[in-house]
Structure formats: structure tokens, C-alpha cells
Design an enzyme around this catalytic site. Structure first.
Site, short mmCIF file in Angstrom:
data_model
loop_
_atom_site.label_atom_id
_atom_site.label_comp_id
_atom_site.label_asym_id
_atom_site.label_seq_id
_atom_site.Cartn_x
_atom_site.Cartn_y
_atom_site.Cartn_z
N LYS A 214 2.16 2.34 -5.32
CA LYS A 214 2.97 1.93 -6.34
C LYS A 214 2.06 2.28 -7.62
O LYS A 214 2.78 2.56 -8.57
CB LYS A 214 3.01 0.41 -6.30
CG LYS A 214 4.01 -0.03 -4.89
CD LYS A 214 4.17 -1.65 -5.06
CE LYS A 214 3.19 -2.32 -4.28
NZ LYS A 214 2.44 -2.23 -3.27
N GLY B 42 -4.33 -4.22 -4.74
CA GLY B 42 -5.47 -3.25 -4.97
C GLY B 42 -4.75 -2.22 -5.57
O GLY B 42 -4.18 -1.50 -4.45
N HIS B 43 -5.09 -1.72 -6.56
CA HIS B 43 -4.52 -0.31 -7.02
C HIS B 43 -5.42 0.57 -7.66
O HIS B 43 -6.35 0.19 -8.48
CB HIS B 43 -3.08 -0.39 -7.85
CG HIS B 43 -3.26 -1.74 -8.79
ND1 HIS B 43 -3.00 -2.85 -8.67
CD2 HIS B 43 -3.75 -1.64 -10.35
CE1 HIS B 43 -3.11 -3.61 -9.60
NE2 HIS B 43 -3.51 -2.82 -10.65
N GLN C 158 1.93 -5.84 -3.12
CA GLN C 158 2.28 -6.08 -1.89
C GLN C 158 3.67 -5.21 -1.52
O GLN C 158 3.91 -4.27 -2.30
CB GLN C 158 2.61 -7.37 -1.32
CG GLN C 158 1.24 -8.28 -1.13
CD GLN C 158 0.87 -8.52 -2.61
OE1 GLN C 158 1.53 -9.23 -3.28
NE2 GLN C 158 -0.54 -8.42 -3.15
N ASP D 50 0.86 -1.25 -0.09
CA ASP D 50 0.07 -0.08 -0.12
C ASP D 50 0.62 1.21 0.08
O ASP D 50 0.56 2.23 0.71
CB ASP D 50 -1.14 -0.08 1.17
CG ASP D 50 -1.73 -1.31 1.09
OD1 ASP D 50 -2.37 -1.55 0.27
OD2 ASP D 50 -1.62 -1.76 2.52
P1 IMP Z 1 -2.56 -12.70 1.46
O1 IMP Z 1 -1.66 -12.15 0.74
O2 IMP Z 1 -3.87 -12.37 1.34
O3 IMP Z 1 -2.17 -14.25 1.95
O4 IMP Z 1 -2.35 -11.94 2.93
C1 IMP Z 1 -1.07 -12.16 3.66
C2 IMP Z 1 -0.70 -10.74 4.31
O5 IMP Z 1 -0.35 -9.70 3.43
C3 IMP Z 1 -1.81 -10.02 5.02
O6 IMP Z 1 -1.29 -9.47 6.33
C4 IMP Z 1 -2.23 -9.28 4.17
O7 IMP Z 1 -2.93 -8.04 4.96
C5 IMP Z 1 -1.28 -8.67 3.53
N1 IMP Z 1 -1.35 -8.15 2.16
C6 IMP Z 1 -1.71 -9.04 1.08
N2 IMP Z 1 -2.03 -8.09 -0.02
C7 IMP Z 1 -1.56 -6.77 0.35
C8 IMP Z 1 -1.74 -5.45 -0.24
O8 IMP Z 1 -1.96 -5.45 -1.42
N3 IMP Z 1 -1.31 -4.62 0.46
C9 IMP Z 1 -0.96 -4.54 1.98
N4 IMP Z 1 -1.11 -5.88 2.39
C10 IMP Z 1 -1.35 -6.80 1.79
#
Ligand code: IMP
Length: 442
Positions: A16, A40-41, A224, A13
């Protein structure tokens, strides 16, 4: 042959999408290399706000090729929804390509993600529940289905699906108390997916190799952030892929020799969503200021993000792992109005007082460390109209300069607002020299 990688330098977040949008003008091909619809962008284009999870935001540019690379995982229903959004706005998807090697998130992966999070209880990771971990488990376990498999001979695909059901059903039913996979139903679903992906599937490795051979610029879009990297992040509170710059090669299928510029995107503070350690987290008025002014709510889940001061220990570590050639510093404007602002420059052991400057591998260590903060005067001015470093208040310049010094990386781009134009840029074109490195020595 050049590629620029845009990597999240923190816990995701970081903004990017805005940096990608800013650089996309100068790129020919934009490549998502890892993650899936957990990302999410948000991009504002010609007055319209678009939220994408899978499709690279570069699709809004008619003349760009947009690749969803081999290292990504694709939830077909989300892919279909995003295609509908494009169609509804009359945006062409002609340049959109999907790797035949990308793995599919299947309906039972979503169920497993939910069941595992529930089973973790108070140790839940706080995943996005988009089935990312379970899809990646099947990939690593060599059981997964890939986009290219959908286009195989039907007998082969039917057999592959039946094998998958044989492998997964005991786990689904006995461990998670979930319904078993109906092989024939899943096979039919796969035929629907085949129709969905038909216009887009291709050998993206070959496409990217040819683009590089022709001297085109690739923009590799990380999702991420480095501190959520499966290998290098705050394990186990991480995602199940490699957002770091090396992941761009593995997940995009491009050679490391193609990477010319590696931009670490970082907020001027930090945020984190979901569970896991977070040394500079704030629970006070300053934290509320960052959350409110920064609108710190997740694009994918809508969850409130945890907020804290900028962590140079984590950033230095991210720089080591990624080899950042520069930083893109976002949301500097959010700090406006705070009387004092801080940078965490090191950690200190709570009992022994020992100073720690390297980010620990073992997250349990973080419980016994506290941040060492360096304080700076804040600035009251709204800086969202600033378009050059010289226009920034002296206090903001001092803060950026110190941040750069503590991280050991020059700052090449500064974002001072959501608007596309609210960007201070020392590097107008991909591959050009960073002219802001002077900031590090001021
Ligand atoms: P997962 O990727 O859904 O398995 O989540 C694993 C961890 O990564 C969790 O703490 C999510 O909140 C975090 N996470 C996954 N995608 C994002 C993102 O795009 N932005 C911020 N945190 C993320």
C-alpha cells in the site's frame, strides 16, 4: 469534494505504501484512519529508505497535510521515534496533525498483549505485540485514554488516570500477574505525552471537513488488510480495527459521500503473517520462489511471511465488502521466472467435492476446503522495466486479465518493482477515469 481510499485487499503487506506514494502527488491531505504501529510501510524517497509505522508516508512531501486520524491507536514512544527520524533527515513535520480522539497505547497495553499471546498457546494469533488489541479493548470498554485527554485540566486528568488504574489493576495483577499501574507515575507519563503531542494535536474532523469544503483531495491510507478486518476478516485471526473502506469514514471522520475512488491493493499472489487459515498457502518450490524473490519478511516484526497463490475467492469477498472501484496489482514482477502460475478461482469441499465460491464466515470451514486452481503459462522475462501494459509479456497480460475477470474489478495500477517508476499506470491523477478496464474483457 473527493477522497480516495487505499485499502489492503488481502491479509496486509500488499504494498500500500508504494501506491500511496504514487498517488500522494495528487492529494492535498493524507489520512491514516485505523490501526497503529502494527503497520509498517517502507518508502524510498530521494534515494533514502524510510520505514514508518504510524506517521503517514506523505509526510515526506513538504506541501501535504498528514493526519493520524481518530480511528488509530498511538504508541507514544513509536511516535517520538518517528519524529526523531524526520528531524534527523531534515524533514519538516509542519503538516503533521494528530486527532484528539485517537486512543493512546499505554505501557500496560504492551504487557497485556504479550501475556495474552502467551496464554493462547498454540492458538496464538501471532500479533505484532504492539498493544493494539488491548488498546482497542479499552476503547470499546470505554476505559481508554485519548490524545485529547492529555490536554484536559490536570485535576481531571489525574482523576481519569486514577479511575483507569482502579479499573485495570485487578485484571493486571490477578489475571495476568503483571505489575499494577501506579496512578501518579502514569499521570507524570501523561504530562510527558502532552509535551510530545502538543505541536500536532488538533480537531482533525474539522480540518478534513474544511479541506473537503475547499475542494481538496483526501487520500485515506488503510493499514493491514480486508481479510484482517475485525468484522469481515478471518476472525479471530484478525486485527482489532476496520481496515475496510467503511473504516475510512468511521476512523477518519469523513462522510461516505466524500469517497470517490476505492482502490484495493493486492499482490499478484498472497501472503499472510501470523496465525490463521490461509487456503492457498504453498509449501513447495513455488512458495519459496515467492518468499525469496518477493523478500517476504514483515517490516514491523521481521517475521517470515507465509506465501501462496492469488486467491480470487477472498478477493471477490473483499471487493463486495469494500466496493473497490479498481485494483492496484503489486509485485507482478515476483512471478517472473515461474514456469507456471496459478489463480485460485473457487474452493472445493475435500470430501463432497462441492464447489464454494463465497468466502466462508466460519474459519473452521476453511479446513475442509481446498483451492480450485486455474493454471497459466509463466513468463521468464524481467518485467521491472515495463512502463505500459503493451510492454508486458503476453503471458503476464493474460494472467492479469484473468485475475481481473475472476475478481470482477478492473486493474488500474500495476506495480512491477520497488522503484517508484516501476509502475504501470492507467490513472495518472486521483479522480481520473480508469483506462485499463479493457483488461477485463481481453
Ligand atoms: P495485531 O494487529 O498486532 O493485534 O495482530 C493481529 C494479526 O494481524 C496478526 O496476525 C498480525 O500478524 C496481523 N497484522 C497486524 N498488522 C499487520 C500488518 O501491517 N501487516 C500484516 N499483518 C498484520
Amino acid at each position: 469534494m473527493t477522497a480516495t481510499v487505499v485499502v489492503g485487499a488481502q491479509w496486509g503487506d500488499e504494498g500500500k505504501a508504494k501506491i500511496i506514494d504514487h498517488l500522494a502527488d495528487h492529494a492535498d491531505v493524507i489520512v491514516r484512519y485505523q490501526g497503529g504501529c502494527n503497520a509498517g510501510h517502507t518508502v524510498v524517497h530521494e534515494g533514502q529508505t524510510y520505514k514508518f509505522h504510524l506517521i503517514p508516508s506523505g509526510v515526506l512531501y513538504a506541501d501535504k497535510t498528514c493526519v493520524i486520524g481518530s480511528g488509530t491507536v498511538i504508541l507514544p514512544t513509536v511516535f517520538a521515534e518517528e519524529l526523531k527520524t524526520l528531524q534527523a533527515h531534515g524533514i519538516s513535520d509542519a503538516g503533521l496533525k494528530v486527532s484528539q480522539r485517537a486512543h493512546l497505547t499505554l505501557p500496560f497495553h504492551l504487557d497485556i498483549d504479550k501475556a495474552k499471546e502467551a496464554a493462547r498457546g498454540d492458538k496464538s494469533i501471532g500479533t505484532t505485540l504492539r498493544g493494539i488489541g488491548p488498546t482497542m479493548e479499552d476503547k470499546v470498554g470505554r476505559a481508554g485514554l485519548r490524545v485529547g485527554d492529555l490536554f484536559a485540566d490536570e485535576a481531571w486528568l489525574r482523576d481519569r488516570v486514577a479511575h483507569l488504574a482502579d479499573m485495570k489493576n485487578p485484571v493486571l495483577t490477578k489475571v495476568y500477574n503483571l505489575p499494577a499501574i501506579e496512578p501518579e507515575a502514569l499521570f507524570e507519563t501523561c504530562l510527558d505525552y502532552r509535551r510530545l503531542f502538543q505541536p500536532y494535536v488538533c480537531d482533525t474532523e474539522a480540518l478534513l471537513a474544511e479541506a473537503l469544503r475547499q475542494g481538496q483531495h483526501l487520500l485515506m491510507e488503510g493499514a493491514q488488510g480486508s481479510m484482517l478486518d475485525l468484522d469481515h476478516g478471518t476472525y479471530p485471526y484478525v486485527t482489532s480495527s476496520n481496515p475496510v473502506s467503511g473504516g475510512a469514514c468511521a476512523g477518519g471522520g469523513v462522510p461516505p459521500t466524500a469517497l470517490a475512488r476505492i482502490i484495493g491493493v493486492t499482490k499478484a499472489y498472497t501472503t499472510r503473517v501470523g496465525g490463521g487459515p490461509y487456503p492457498t498457502e504453498l509449501f513447495d518450490e513455488a512458495g519459496r520462489h515467492l518468499a525469496d524473490v518477493g523478500h517476504e519478511f514483515g517490516t514491523t516484526t521481521g517475521r517470515a511471511r507465509r506465501c501462496g497463490w492469488f486467491d480470487a475467492v477472498a478477493l471477490r469477498y473483499a471487493a463486495q465488502v469494500n466496493g473497490f472501484t479498481e485494483l492496484a496489482l503489486t509485485k507482478l514482477d515476483v512471478l517472473s521466472g515461474l514456469q507456471k502460475v496459478a489463480l485460485c478461482t473457487a474452493y472445493r469441499h475435500k470430501t463432497s467435492g462441492e464447489r464454494v465460491v463465497q468466502f466462508p464466515a466460519q474459519i473452521g470451514m476453511l479446513d475442509v476446503l481446498e483451492p480450485v486452481l486455474e493454471w497459466f503459462e509463466g513468463w521468464p522475462e524481467d518485467i521491472s522495466g515495463c512502463r505500459s501494459v503493451d510492454e508486458l509479456p503476453e503471458a503476464a497480460r493474460r494472467f492479469v486479465s484473468a485475475l481481473s475477470q475472476h475478481c470482477g474489478v478492473p486493474v488500474g495500477i500495476i506495480s512491477v518493482g520497488q522503484d517508484r517508476r516501476a509502475t504501470i499506470c492507467a490513472v495518472p491523477a486521483i479522480g481520473s477515469q480508469n483506462q485499463l478496464s479493457g483488461l477485463t474483457s481481453s
